[in-house]
Write a protein that holds these residues in place. Structure first.
Motif, PDB file in Angstrom:
ATOM      1  N   SER A  24       0.835  -1.213   0.000  1.00 56.58           N
ATOM      2  CA  SER A  24       0.000   0.000   0.000  1.00 56.58           C
ATOM      3  C   SER A  24       0.861   1.252   0.000  1.00 56.58           C
ATOM      4  CB  SER A  24      -0.914  -0.005   1.229  1.00 56.58           C
ATOM      5  OG  SER A  24      -0.134   0.018   2.399  1.00 56.58           O
ATOM      6  N   VAL A  25       0.400   2.273  -0.715  1.00 53.20           N
ATOM      7  CA  VAL A  25       1.107   3.553  -0.795  1.00 53.20           C
ATOM      8  C   VAL A  25       0.157   4.647  -0.332  1.00 53.20           C
ATOM      9  CG1 VAL A  25       2.343   5.131  -2.300  1.00 53.20           C
ATOM     10  CG2 VAL A  25       2.438   2.666  -2.732  1.00 53.20           C
ATOM     11  N   SER A  26       0.587   5.447   0.592  1.00 51.94           N
ATOM     12  CA  SER A  26      -0.276   6.518   1.117  1.00 51.94           C
ATOM     13  C   SER A  26      -0.593   7.541   0.042  1.00 51.94           C
ATOM     14  CB  SER A  26       0.399   7.185   2.321  1.00 51.94           C
ATOM     15  OG  SER A  26       1.629   7.743   1.920  1.00 51.94           O
ATOM     16  N   ASP A  27      -1.710   8.278   0.216  1.00 56.67           N
ATOM     17  CA  ASP A  27      -2.198   9.209  -0.805  1.00 56.67           C
ATOM     18  C   ASP A  27      -1.250  10.367  -1.053  1.00 56.67           C
ATOM     19  OD1 ASP A  27      -5.595   8.792   0.345  1.00 56.67           O
ATOM     20  OD2 ASP A  27      -4.415   7.636  -1.113  1.00 56.67           O
ATOM     21  N   ASN A  28      -0.491  10.715  -0.013  1.00 59.81           N
ATOM     22  CA  ASN A  28       0.377  11.873  -0.181  1.00 59.81           C
ATOM     23  C   ASN A  28       1.692  11.516  -0.893  1.00 59.81           C
ATOM     24  OD1 ASN A  28       1.500  10.389   1.789  1.00 59.81           O
ATOM     25  ND2 ASN A  28       1.665  12.017   3.329  1.00 59.81           N
ATOM     26  N   GLU A  29       1.909  10.249  -1.227  1.00 64.28           N
ATOM     27  CA  GLU A  29       3.135   9.863  -1.950  1.00 64.28           C
ATOM     28  C   GLU A  29       2.854   9.917  -3.451  1.00 64.28           C
ATOM     29  OE1 GLU A  29       4.072   6.412   1.142  1.00 64.28           O
ATOM     30  OE2 GLU A  29       5.556   6.562  -0.446  1.00 64.28           O
ATOM     31  N   ASN A  30       2.740  11.122  -3.979  1.00 63.55           N
ATOM     32  CA  ASN A  30       2.425  11.283  -5.396  1.00 63.55           C
ATOM     33  C   ASN A  30       3.672  11.464  -6.252  1.00 63.55           C
ATOM     34  OD1 ASN A  30      -0.378  11.119  -5.063  1.00 63.55           O
ATOM     35  ND2 ASN A  30      -0.441  13.259  -4.337  1.00 63.55           N
ATOM     36  N   ASP A  57      10.357   3.216  -9.222  1.00 63.69           N
ATOM     37  CA  ASP A  57       9.002   2.999  -8.706  1.00 63.69           C
ATOM     38  C   ASP A  57       8.184   2.152  -9.663  1.00 63.69           C
ATOM     39  OD1 ASP A  57       8.488   6.257  -7.104  1.00 63.69           O
ATOM     40  OD2 ASP A  57       9.677   4.483  -6.544  1.00 63.69           O
ATOM     41  N   GLU A  58       7.314   1.335  -9.068  1.00 58.88           N
ATOM     42  CA  GLU A  58       6.410   0.495  -9.854  1.00 58.88           C
ATOM     43  C   GLU A  58       5.111   1.259 -10.084  1.00 58.88           C
ATOM     44  OE1 GLU A  58       5.846  -3.500  -8.430  1.00 58.88           O
ATOM     45  OE2 GLU A  58       3.802  -3.521  -9.199  1.00 58.88           O
ATOM     46  N   VAL A  59       4.659   1.323 -11.351  1.00 58.12           N
ATOM     47  CA  VAL A  59       3.454   2.070 -11.715  1.00 58.12           C
ATOM     48  C   VAL A  59       2.535   1.197 -12.538  1.00 58.12           C
ATOM     49  CG1 VAL A  59       4.612   4.322 -11.653  1.00 58.12           C
ATOM     50  CG2 VAL A  59       4.578   2.979 -13.765  1.00 58.12           C
ATOM     51  N   PHE A  60       1.273   1.649 -12.654  1.00 55.98           N
ATOM     52  CA  PHE A  60       0.273   0.973 -13.481  1.00 55.98           C
ATOM     53  C   PHE A  60      -0.193   1.953 -14.554  1.00 55.98           C
ATOM     54  CE2 PHE A  60      -2.809  -2.044 -14.658  1.00 55.98           C
ATOM     55  CZ  PHE A  60      -3.990  -1.368 -14.938  1.00 55.98           C
ATOM     56  N   VAL A  61      -0.269   1.464 -15.818  1.00 52.94           N
ATOM     57  CA  VAL A  61      -0.672   2.313 -16.948  1.00 52.94           C
ATOM     58  C   VAL A  61      -2.074   1.880 -17.371  1.00 52.94           C
ATOM     59  CG1 VAL A  61      -0.039   3.171 -19.220  1.00 52.94           C
ATOM     60  CG2 VAL A  61       1.747   2.433 -17.633  1.00 52.94           C
ATOM     61  N   GLN A 108      -1.300  -2.292 -18.238  1.00 51.33           N
ATOM     62  CA  GLN A 108      -0.014  -2.928 -18.017  1.00 51.33           C
ATOM     63  C   GLN A 108       0.711  -2.284 -16.841  1.00 51.33           C
ATOM     64  OE1 GLN A 108       1.359  -5.538 -19.574  1.00 51.33           O
ATOM     65  NE2 GLN A 108      -0.344  -5.821 -21.005  1.00 51.33           N
ATOM     66  N   LYS A 109       1.600  -3.064 -16.208  1.00 54.25           N
ATOM     67  CA  LYS A 109       2.451  -2.543 -15.157  1.00 54.25           C
ATOM     68  C   LYS A 109       3.806  -2.187 -15.738  1.00 54.25           C
ATOM     69  CE  LYS A 109       0.353  -5.330 -11.492  1.00 54.25           C
ATOM     70  NZ  LYS A 109       0.581  -6.387 -10.474  1.00 54.25           N
ATOM     71  N   GLY A 110       4.465  -1.221 -15.113  1.00 57.96           N
ATOM     72  CA  GLY A 110       5.764  -0.812 -15.594  1.00 57.96           C
ATOM     73  C   GLY A 110       6.637  -0.284 -14.480  1.00 57.96           C
ATOM     74  N   THR A 111       7.850   0.186 -14.866  1.00 57.92           N
ATOM     75  CA  THR A 111       8.818   0.703 -13.899  1.00 57.92           C
ATOM     76  C   THR A 111       9.381   2.022 -14.414  1.00 57.92           C
ATOM     77  OG1 THR A 111       9.398  -1.547 -13.293  1.00 57.92           O
ATOM     78  CG2 THR A 111      10.914   0.181 -12.602  1.00 57.92           C
ATOM     79  N   ALA A 158       3.979   1.106  -6.017  1.00 61.14           N
ATOM     80  CA  ALA A 158       4.929   0.886  -4.922  1.00 61.14           C
ATOM     81  C   ALA A 158       6.219   1.619  -5.212  1.00 61.14           C
ATOM     82  CB  ALA A 158       5.204  -0.595  -4.715  1.00 61.14           C
ATOM     83  N   SER A 159       6.856   2.143  -4.130  1.00 59.53           N
ATOM     84  CA  SER A 159       8.152   2.791  -4.286  1.00 59.53           C
ATOM     85  C   SER A 159       9.260   1.752  -4.312  1.00 59.53           C
ATOM     86  CB  SER A 159       8.388   3.765  -3.125  1.00 59.53           C
ATOM     87  OG  SER A 159       7.392   4.776  -3.124  1.00 59.53           O
ATOM     88  N   LYS A 160      10.359   2.173  -4.860  1.00 64.09           N
ATOM     89  CA  LYS A 160      11.512   1.265  -4.914  1.00 64.09           C
ATOM     90  C   LYS A 160      11.992   0.884  -3.526  1.00 64.09           C
ATOM     91  CE  LYS A 160      16.245   0.965  -6.633  1.00 64.09           C
ATOM     92  NZ  LYS A 160      17.335   1.673  -7.329  1.00 64.09           N
ATOM     93  N   THR A 161      11.944   1.821  -2.588  1.00 66.80           N
ATOM     94  CA  THR A 161      12.417   1.559  -1.227  1.00 66.80           C
ATOM     95  C   THR A 161      11.393   0.811  -0.412  1.00 66.80           C
ATOM     96  OG1 THR A 161      11.613   3.712  -0.533  1.00 66.80           O
ATOM     97  CG2 THR A 161      13.904   3.574  -1.226  1.00 66.80           C
TER      98      THR A 161
END
Length: 786
Positions: free
Chosen positions: A632-638, A644-648, A653-656, A686-689
């Protein structure tokens, strides 16, 4: 090496045993001529021969060269034009056949399975000579008679002889049945005398029966008469026999001529087959003795593991471990008589001679021997106090001869060194001899009774004590060799065990000097420590073996579990893929029907309704990806950062994130593609860290890093190979490989054809070709991936 150095070690007796395993006289002769070599390359070659003999028997079972004959004298006679007889020609054919059997046997063994370079080299020297073999066998049958088919003339002559014989027997049978002659016959039979057909006539009818008398019985009552009626027929038969003999001689002369033309090839065959027989005999000998081929050491290190004397019953002999040449070069063995000291001495020397002869040695795997320039032994069987000056002189003469011939690569064996003379002088002389030989950098094993030599071995940096264990309780030797522990005479212990009064034993001990008492005490302490350490070592080795077994079993179970897990995952993926494919086909069918319906009733269905229906169908399709841990990623982590892992949503599709281009633009890695997208087109997952990679992701990453650029398919069936290729190509694409090699071997070509058919249809294969000369040729296919 000279015979006087070999005889005391019973080297000839070992060769006599080895000769029993040769298939031919020629092989036995080579074993008889066998002597230890002093050149390392020659010894290595001989041992490699034996290794190949072991491999051949392991792969093809025992192989007999019983057809090999000693035809050397036959070939010499054929060379000078002498006539060869039937049995001699059969021996030539049998030898040719034995050579062809060897060639055929080696051709059946794949070089990748076993190179067998020496044996293959021998068979390459063997000429086939199949035509000569067939010619001899077609002319001479197995019983050694020239057959009728040897020539048309011979067949005609023998047909004529059979006809004449029938005429003779018919004529004589009619005469026997004639009442006129029946009373004259001693017996109604037909027989032969001097190769002519006759009948037995009574003596009293000698004048009444017309014919030629050839013989009479010992009593004179019976005459063997050739009747006049068959004299001419017998003469014709004799003439035919002479013709037959002449034709047979002509046929034999013709065959002899053909043999003479191939004398050189046959002589080469005999030499190669004799060597082949020798190699097999050495391997059979080793198999019988449960022997091994030792390794050769470059630094004069001798290491025998579980060594046994080859002439002693293995059920009775106790194996010994010997190591020499690392920390010490001299072993001084002490202990009581009949304890096995001399057997130990002979075992070491004899096994060294056997190894340098190319014979396997009765020892355990891992045994190592150097190549000695000479093995010199002074061994006697004197076990009595009744030795005289003449005995001492004989030993000393032999030792002097050894000292003149030894060098730094020699192995010297002394049995009861210094015995046969005054103990004080004998011990001093023995120490002087040992010092001299050690200074020559020789390897030495010596047995002795002298306590002074125990102290010598204890103090000298290049020598070590050893003994053969003795069980005081049973008053019998155990024959176990103990390195590092000097032997005890055990006289007091044995006397006490047998019942000698304690007072006498104490009195005897008091007569010993203080040094001798300390020596005995030291020996006793060392023996106890040695036994204790061996017990402890045995326990440690047992525990280590048990631990290794448990680790092996756990590792095997883990591998099986991983394989089962992979199999279940693959099965689930295939099943999910099938469900997805089916759902997509059904969706397409629905869309086709909707579009068709829309054309028929355009006023009832709008285009946006079609897209909504398709969206609902897509949502009905099950996800075939394995579930991953959701972070889970909090709302303020924009804010998006590299990695970072993202969704398009646009492409589902998922990407990086791989690069930040502007304030609101990013370069995103989606599978094999990189795309430039704005921030509002991306959803942060999700963030890389923060992200915690799953076990599946980690294993995939590791697999992609470790993927090799080649896949070995040799030995596999086509169906099995195709499954491996499919998985391998997917992994190669993930790893970013552009070119890979598939190794399928040459073989029959079936595997190569199956691989090419599969590659031709594969979705990710751009092209493929056969390997070039430096890439493996027709045994490798080079694949270019999309």
């Amino acid at each position: 090496m000279e015979n006087w150095t070999l005889k005391p070690l019973e080297y000839q007796q070992v060769k006599e045993i080895a000769k029993q395993f040769a298939s031919s006289i020629l092989g036995k002769e080579l074993i008889e001529d066998l002597t230890p070599a002093a050149d390392k390359e020659e010894v290595q070659y001989r041992l490699q021969e034996t290794v190949e003999g072991f491999d051949l028997i392991r792969l093809k079972g025992d192989f007999s060269l019983g057809g090999l004959r000693d035809i050397r004298a036959i070939l010499r006679r054929a060379r000078v034009g002498g006539l060869l007889y039937e049995n001699e020609l059969l021996d030539v054919a049998s030898t040719i056949h034995a050579g062809r059997k060897c060639k055929s046997l080696l051709r059946k063994i794949d070089e990748e399975t076993a190179s067998l370079s020496i044996l293959r080299g021998l068979t390459n020297q063997i000429a086939s000579l199949e035509q000569l073999e067939k010619k001899i066998e077609s002319c001479i049958d197995e019983q050694g008679f020239v057959a009728n088919q040897a020539s048309p003339v011979l067949a005609k002559i023998r047909h004529e002889m059979e006809r004449i014989k029938h005429q003779i027997t018919d004529t004589l049978q009619n005469m026997i049945r004639n009442p006129r002659y029946q009373k004259m016959m001693q017996e109604p039979i037909i027989t032969t005398r001097y190769d002519r057909y006759v009948v037995p006539i009574k003596q009293e009818y000698r004048g009444s029966f017309q014919g030629i008398i050839h013989d009479q019985s010992s009593s004179g009552a019976t005459l063997f008469v050739e009747p006049e009626a068959v004299v001419q027929l017998n003469n014709k038969l004799k003439e035919s026999e002479l013709k037959e003999k002449k034709e047979i001689e002509r046929i034999l002369q013709e065959l002899t001529g053909e043999v003479a033309q191939e004398v050189e090839a046959l002589e080469q065959n005999v030499m190669a087959l004799s060597k082949f027989d020798l190699i097999l005999a050495k391997a059979r000998f080793g198999k019988k003795l449960k022997a091994v081929v030792p390794d050769l050491s470059d630094d004069h290190i001798l290491e025998l593991k579980q060594a046994r004397h080859p002439l002693i019953d293995p059920e009775q002999i106790v194996p010994i471990d010997v190591q020499m040449g690392t920390e010490y070069q001299a072993i001084i063995i002490t202990g009581p008589n009949t304890g096995g000291k001399t057997v130990t001495l002979k075992t070491i020397g004899l096994l060294a001679l056997m190894a340098q002869s190319g014979l396997p040695i009765p020892a355990a795997e891992g045994s190592k021997v150097p190549v000695y320039s000479g093995v010199f032994a002074d061994i006697g069987d004197e076990q009595s106090i009744e030795q005289s000056l003449s005995t001492f002189s004989g030993h000393l003469t032999n030792i002097i001869r050894i000292l003149k011939k030894l060098d730094s690569r020699s192995l010297v064996l002394f049995d009861e060194l210094g015995a046969g003379t005054d103990p004080t002088e004998g011990a001093a002389l023995a120490m002087a001899i040992l010092k001299h030989v050690i200074e020559q950098d020789c390897s030495i094993v010596a047995t002795t009774h002298y306590s002074e030599l125990k102290l010598f071995a204890h103090n000298h940096p290049k020598a070590i004590n050893a003994s053969v264990e003795f069980d005081v309780q049973t008053l019998r030797p155990t024959y176990r060799l103990l390195i590092g522990v000097p032997g005890r005479s055990n006289a007091f212990a044995i006397s006490k065990r047998l019942g000698l009064p304690e007072s006498i034993i104490h009195l005897a001990k008091s007569e010993l000097s203080q040094d001798e008492s300390r020596l005995e005490e030291m020996i006793t302490a060392l023996t106890v420590e040695k036994r204790t350490s061996e017990v402890e070592r045995s326990k440690v080795e047992s525990l280590r073996a048990e631990a290794e077994k448990l680790v092996s079993e756990l590792r095997l179970k883990l591998e099986q579990w991983e394989e089962e897990k992979s199999r279940l995952k693959e099965q689930a993926r295939r099943e999910a893929q099938a469900i997805v494919s089916k759902a997509e086909h059904e969706a397409e069918d629905v869309m086709k029907q909707l579009r068709q319906w829309a054309k028929q009733r355009p006023q009832e269905l709008k285009e946006h309704q079609l897209f909504e229906a398709k969206k609902r169908l897509k949502e009905a399709v099950p996800d075939t990806e394995l579930p991953q841990k959701v972070v889970s990623v909090s709302d303020n982590e924009n804010v998006l950062e590299l990695g970072d892992e993202v969704f398009v949503p646009r492409f589902n599709q998922k990407g990086t994130i791989v690069e930040k281009i502007g304030d609101n633009e990013y370069q995103v890695q989606i599978g094999m593609l990189k795309m430039k997208l704005s921030r509002n087109q991306l959803e942060k997952r999700a963030s890389k860290t923060v992200a915690t990679p799953t076990k599946t992701m980690t294993s995939v990453k590791r697999k992609s890093i470790d993927i090799k650029s080649e896949l070995d398919l040799r030995g596999k069936m086509v169906e099995e190979a195709i499954l491996d290729i499919d998985k391998y190509l997917d992994a190669s694409i993930l790893a970013g490989l552009k070119h890979v090699s598939l190794i399928h071997g040459k073989g029959t070509g079936a595997l190569r054809a199956g691989v090419h058919n599969f590659l031709r249809k594969h979705r990710n294969v751009k092209s493929y070709r056969m390997g070039s000369h430096g890439e493996g040729g027709s045994g490798v296919t080079i694949v270019e991936l999309k």
